[in-house]
Design a protein around this motif. Structure first.
Motif, mmCIF file in Angstrom:
data_model
loop_
_atom_site.group_PDB
_atom_site.id
_atom_site.type_symbol
_atom_site.label_atom_id
_atom_site.label_comp_id
_atom_site.label_asym_id
_atom_site.label_seq_id
_atom_site.Cartn_x
_atom_site.Cartn_y
_atom_site.Cartn_z
ATOM 1 N N LEU A 1 -18.073 -1.971 -88.828
ATOM 2 C CA LEU A 1 -17.595 -1.933 -87.055
ATOM 3 C C LEU A 1 -17.513 -3.119 -85.482
ATOM 4 C CD1 LEU A 1 -19.747 1.285 -87.174
ATOM 5 C CD2 LEU A 1 -17.325 1.268 -87.445
ATOM 6 N N SER A 2 -18.898 -3.332 -85.831
ATOM 7 C CA SER A 2 -19.380 -5.145 -84.632
ATOM 8 C C SER A 2 -17.653 -5.592 -85.080
ATOM 9 C CB SER A 2 -21.026 -5.644 -85.550
ATOM 10 O OG SER A 2 -20.091 -6.605 -84.300
ATOM 11 N N GLU A 3 -17.358 -6.034 -85.952
ATOM 12 C CA GLU A 3 -16.334 -6.978 -86.324
ATOM 13 C C GLU A 3 -14.853 -6.219 -85.482
ATOM 14 O OE1 GLU A 3 -15.914 -10.056 -86.655
ATOM 15 O OE2 GLU A 3 -17.841 -10.774 -87.790
ATOM 16 N N VAL B 1 -18.397 2.774 -71.896
ATOM 17 C CA VAL B 1 -18.190 4.259 -72.450
ATOM 18 C C VAL B 1 -17.130 4.023 -72.579
ATOM 19 C CG1 VAL B 1 -18.472 6.377 -71.808
ATOM 20 C CG2 VAL B 1 -20.125 5.310 -71.135
ATOM 21 N N GLY B 2 -15.910 3.871 -71.605
ATOM 22 C CA GLY B 2 -14.526 4.045 -72.312
ATOM 23 C C GLY B 2 -14.063 3.655 -73.735
ATOM 24 N N LEU B 3 -14.964 1.635 -74.277
ATOM 25 C CA LEU B 3 -14.721 1.438 -74.812
ATOM 26 C C LEU B 3 -15.086 1.958 -76.570
ATOM 27 C CD1 LEU B 3 -15.236 -1.843 -74.093
ATOM 28 C CD2 LEU B 3 -13.237 -1.842 -74.373
ATOM 29 N N VAL B 4 -16.392 2.914 -76.748
ATOM 30 C CA VAL B 4 -16.879 3.857 -77.421
ATOM 31 C C VAL B 4 -16.116 4.787 -77.774
ATOM 32 C CG1 VAL B 4 -18.727 5.364 -77.627
ATOM 33 C CG2 VAL B 4 -19.486 2.938 -76.681
ATOM 34 N N SER B 5 -15.409 5.029 -77.077
ATOM 35 C CA SER B 5 -14.883 6.366 -76.928
ATOM 36 C C SER B 5 -12.893 5.695 -77.631
ATOM 37 C CB SER B 5 -14.135 7.465 -75.706
ATOM 38 O OG SER B 5 -13.480 8.442 -75.982
ATOM 39 N N SER B 6 -12.392 5.073 -76.803
ATOM 40 C CA SER B 6 -11.354 4.651 -77.470
ATOM 41 C C SER B 6 -10.726 3.918 -79.002
ATOM 42 C CB SER B 6 -10.682 3.563 -76.704
ATOM 43 O OG SER B 6 -11.157 2.589 -76.443
ATOM 44 N N GLY C 1 -13.576 4.492 -81.107
ATOM 45 C CA GLY C 1 -14.720 5.323 -81.988
ATOM 46 C C GLY C 1 -15.333 4.924 -82.923
ATOM 47 N N VAL C 2 -16.327 3.817 -82.443
ATOM 48 C CA VAL C 2 -17.542 2.960 -82.546
ATOM 49 C C VAL C 2 -18.850 3.458 -81.476
ATOM 50 C CG1 VAL C 2 -15.829 1.381 -83.988
ATOM 51 C CG2 VAL C 2 -16.647 1.023 -81.387
ATOM 52 N N GLY C 3 -20.015 3.037 -82.175
ATOM 53 C CA GLY C 3 -21.246 3.546 -81.621
ATOM 54 C C GLY C 3 -21.174 2.589 -80.319
ATOM 55 N N ARG C 4 -22.373 2.527 -79.337
ATOM 56 C CA ARG C 4 -22.635 1.666 -78.080
ATOM 57 C C ARG C 4 -22.662 0.190 -79.018
ATOM 58 N NH1 ARG C 4 -25.034 3.652 -72.593
ATOM 59 N NH2 ARG C 4 -22.807 4.189 -72.325
ATOM 60 N N THR C 5 -23.961 0.234 -80.372
ATOM 61 C CA THR C 5 -23.915 -1.492 -80.384
ATOM 62 C C THR C 5 -23.313 -2.029 -81.120
ATOM 63 O OG1 THR C 5 -26.186 0.815 -81.342
ATOM 64 C CG2 THR C 5 -25.614 -1.764 -82.708
ATOM 65 N N PRO C 6 -22.215 -0.956 -81.557
ATOM 66 C CA PRO C 6 -20.979 -2.288 -81.591
ATOM 67 C C PRO C 6 -20.526 -3.100 -81.443
ATOM 68 C CG PRO C 6 -21.312 -0.555 -83.383
ATOM 69 C CD PRO C 6 -22.184 -0.043 -82.976
ATOM 70 N N VAL C 7 -20.171 -2.193 -79.951
ATOM 71 C CA VAL C 7 -19.860 -2.902 -78.160
ATOM 72 C C VAL C 7 -20.325 -3.569 -78.152
ATOM 73 C CG1 VAL C 7 -18.883 -1.564 -75.945
ATOM 74 C CG2 VAL C 7 -17.855 -0.796 -77.766
ATOM 75 N N ARG C 8 -21.193 -3.794 -77.712
ATOM 76 C CA ARG C 8 -22.999 -4.435 -77.017
ATOM 77 C C ARG C 8 -22.443 -5.914 -78.258
ATOM 78 N NH1 ARG C 8 -27.118 -0.391 -75.466
ATOM 79 N NH2 ARG C 8 -26.353 0.576 -73.900
ATOM 80 N N GLU C 9 -22.797 -5.408 -79.387
ATOM 81 C CA GLU C 9 -22.726 -6.957 -80.322
ATOM 82 C C GLU C 9 -21.401 -7.566 -79.783
ATOM 83 O OE1 GLU C 9 -23.216 -5.211 -84.154
ATOM 84 O OE2 GLU C 9 -25.339 -5.122 -84.094
ATOM 85 N N ALA C 10 -20.273 -6.912 -79.660
ATOM 86 C CA ALA C 10 -19.355 -7.574 -79.894
ATOM 87 C C ALA C 10 -19.250 -8.184 -78.595
ATOM 88 C CB ALA C 10 -18.002 -6.381 -80.352
ATOM 89 N N LEU C 11 -19.614 -7.745 -77.035
ATOM 90 C CA LEU C 11 -19.632 -7.949 -75.597
ATOM 91 C C LEU C 11 -20.648 -8.964 -75.998
ATOM 92 C CD1 LEU C 11 -19.298 -4.404 -73.669
ATOM 93 C CD2 LEU C 11 -17.718 -6.869 -73.749
ATOM 94 N N ARG D 1 -27.882 -6.200 -63.321
ATOM 95 C CA ARG D 1 -27.976 -5.470 -62.409
ATOM 96 C C ARG D 1 -26.790 -5.122 -62.146
ATOM 97 N NH1 ARG D 1 -32.285 -8.080 -61.386
ATOM 98 N NH2 ARG D 1 -31.643 -9.350 -59.816
ATOM 99 N N ARG D 2 -25.173 -6.017 -62.610
ATOM 100 C CA ARG D 2 -24.239 -5.627 -61.939
ATOM 101 C C ARG D 2 -23.353 -5.297 -63.510
ATOM 102 N NH1 ARG D 2 -21.613 -10.462 -59.306
ATOM 103 N NH2 ARG D 2 -19.993 -9.138 -59.545
ATOM 104 N N GLY D 3 -24.331 -5.264 -64.988
ATOM 105 C CA GLY D 3 -22.546 -5.094 -65.384
ATOM 106 C C GLY D 3 -22.153 -5.961 -66.261
ATOM 107 N N THR D 4 -21.401 -6.107 -66.949
ATOM 108 C CA THR D 4 -20.280 -7.456 -67.772
ATOM 109 C C THR D 4 -19.017 -6.918 -66.860
ATOM 110 O OG1 THR D 4 -21.553 -7.497 -69.558
ATOM 111 C CG2 THR D 4 -19.756 -7.692 -69.819
#
Length: 220
Positions: free
Chosen positions: A14-16, A40-45, A47-57, A71-74
């Motif tokens: 999922l992370s890959e 949040v949009g990436l998680v939805s589009s 179809g994976v959880g927040r953890t794989p998205v954050r690992e990817a980022l 404090r600003r984000g990515t």
């Protein structure tokens, strides 16, 4: 002719999956430069959880495709034309090395695959292709050469810098008057590698990188 990326050789985690999908969006500028990353949009589009998205980022930050601020984000990194010289300085040394290694080390089966890719490249009706199709073909050709070089560390490095170069390419492609010759260079390079001529392959690869930088500078 529909241009599609090479299929993965094995199932991705999922992370890959998240990494590949977000990377593609960043390279193709579907996520515009300097825009905030919507986790949040990436998680939805995707179809994976927040953890794989954050690992990817986190991986994409190492690749210089995103940048995080406390404090600003990515955010997607800027496409800074001043980086073109730095990227080209590296590619003009490593692309010829990869082409030479591929020509010297590639076996009969891989040579046949490179010739098939050269045939397919020559068969492209370039003026009818969309920007995304052109860019994906460009990526496919370069990655095929990097893989054929047989050095995973060299491959990883070149993929990273080719990704950054492709973002610049995407930004200025609409202003470039002659993409046909760029595609034709790919076919010639692939055939030279398949023929096992390391010196000529290195020379063609160097000229290709230099020609890319010159073409971009001509339209900025």
């Amino acid at each position: 002719m529909t241009v599609t990326p090479d299929a993965p050789s094995s199932p991705l985690s999922l992370s890959e999956q998240a990494y590949s999908a977000i990377q593609d969006k960043l390279i193709m500028l579907d996520i515009p430069p300097m825009s905030p990353i919507d986790e949040v949009g990436l998680v939805s589009s995707l179809g994976v959880g927040r953890t794989p998205v954050r690992e990817a980022l986190k991986r994409l930050e190492v690749d210089r495709l995103v940048v995080s601020y406390a404090r600003r984000g990515t955010f997607a990194t800027a496409v800074d034309i001043t980086d073109l010289a730095y990227i080209s300085e590296i590619r003009v040394q490593l692309e010829p090395l990869a082409a030479r290694r591929a020509a010297d080390a590639t076996g009969a089966e891989a040579r046949a695959e490179l010739r098939e890719l050269a045939d397919a490249t020559e068969a492209l009706d370039v003026p009818t292709l969309t920007r995304d199709e052109l860019m994906r073909w460009d990526l496919r050709v370069h990655r095929s050469i990097y893989r054929a070089a047989g050095n995973p560390h060299l491959e990883d490095t070149l993929v990273r810098y080719d990704n950054l170069a492709t973002r610049i390419f995407c930004l200025f492609l609409d202003r470039m008057p002659d993409f046909v010759s760029h595609v034709e260079e790919h076919a010639g390079l692939l055939r030279t590698i398949a023929d096992g001529d390391g010196d000529a392959a290195a020379r063609r690869a160097r000229q290709h990188v230099q020609g890319f930088e010159k073409a971009i500078r001509a339209v900025i």
